[in-house]
Enzyme design. Structure first.
Site, short mmCIF file in Angstrom:
data_model
loop_
_atom_site.label_atom_id
_atom_site.label_comp_id
_atom_site.label_asym_id
_atom_site.label_seq_id
_atom_site.Cartn_x
_atom_site.Cartn_y
_atom_site.Cartn_z
N GLU A 84 0.89 -1.29 0.02
CA GLU A 84 -0.19 0.03 0.05
C GLU A 84 0.69 1.41 0.03
O GLU A 84 0.65 2.31 -0.87
CB GLU A 84 -0.92 0.08 1.28
CG GLU A 84 -1.95 -1.04 0.99
CD GLU A 84 -3.09 -0.61 0.17
OE1 GLU A 84 -3.19 0.77 -0.47
OE2 GLU A 84 -4.11 -1.23 -0.16
N GLU A 88 1.09 4.16 -3.00
CA GLU A 88 0.48 5.46 -2.81
C GLU A 88 1.50 6.43 -2.83
O GLU A 88 1.36 7.85 -2.98
CB GLU A 88 -0.22 5.66 -1.37
CG GLU A 88 -1.56 4.72 -1.52
CD GLU A 88 -2.47 4.75 -0.20
OE1 GLU A 88 -1.75 5.18 0.73
OE2 GLU A 88 -3.43 4.73 -0.40
N GLU A 134 -1.38 14.15 -3.08
CA GLU A 134 -0.22 14.91 -2.83
C GLU A 134 0.43 14.20 -1.72
O GLU A 134 -0.30 13.51 -0.94
CB GLU A 134 -0.82 16.42 -2.41
CG GLU A 134 0.15 17.38 -3.10
CD GLU A 134 -0.65 18.76 -2.34
OE1 GLU A 134 0.01 19.31 -1.47
OE2 GLU A 134 -1.57 19.17 -2.74
#
Ligand SMILES: [Zn+2]
Length: 164
Positions: A84, A88, A134
């Site tokens: 993960e 990300e 972001e």
């Protein structure tokens, strides 16, 4: 009742007592549908006393969180955390100890148990991806608006222990 029908045969699910509201049973095949929390994982990456957070772009849009995700059914909990995080943030990490564990009740239809690991970078390039728009490092006195109460508990504890 969160679900109406049996995932095995499509029969109707019913409760047989008030004590068993998390364990409805199928009236056709007798299958008991246990409804337990699912496991969420998050990795804490700290650089110069600042923590890496991600700005969410799907659920809780534009709020920030410690990069996180769910463990897949057949996946090891630590592998899930690294996967993960890489998806990300673009960063490969190694995990150190479990830092904290909390129940998350923010989503009324899906209770999760969250595990926060301390992590170190081993490779990759920082770039927001997947569910994040972001990524950036924040000091404790300049935190952005957070998506989850339990991330706040973890950040408060990191600050108390002078890790951020
Ligand atoms: Zn059934």
């Amino acid at each position: 009742m969160r679900y109406q029908f049996c995932p095995k045969c499509g029969g109707k699910l019913e409760f047989f007592s008030k004590q068993n509201i998390n364990q409805p049973k199928c009236i056709d095949c007798g299958f008991t549908f246990y409804q337990n929390p699912i496991v969420g994982v998050a990795a804490i990456l700290i650089k110069n006393k600042k923590i890496l957070l991600g700005k969410r772009n799907i659920s809780y849009k534009n709020k920030w969180c410690v990069p996180c995700g769910y463990v897949e059914y057949d996946e090891d909990v630590r592998e899930a955390t690294k996967r993960e995080f890489l998806e990300e943030t673009g960063l490969q990490i190694k995990l150190n100890r479990v830092y904290d564990v909390h129940s998350n009740f923010h989503n009324p239809i899906q209770h999760t148990v969250g595990i926060w690991f301390l992590a170190e970078i081993t490779g990759g390039q920082l770039k927001a991806n997947d569910d994040l728009s972001e990524v950036d490092y924040f000091s404790y006195d300049r935190l952005p608006e957070l998506a989850f109460t339990t991330d706040r508990f973890v950040l408060d504890r990191l600050a108390t222990e002078k890790l951020i």
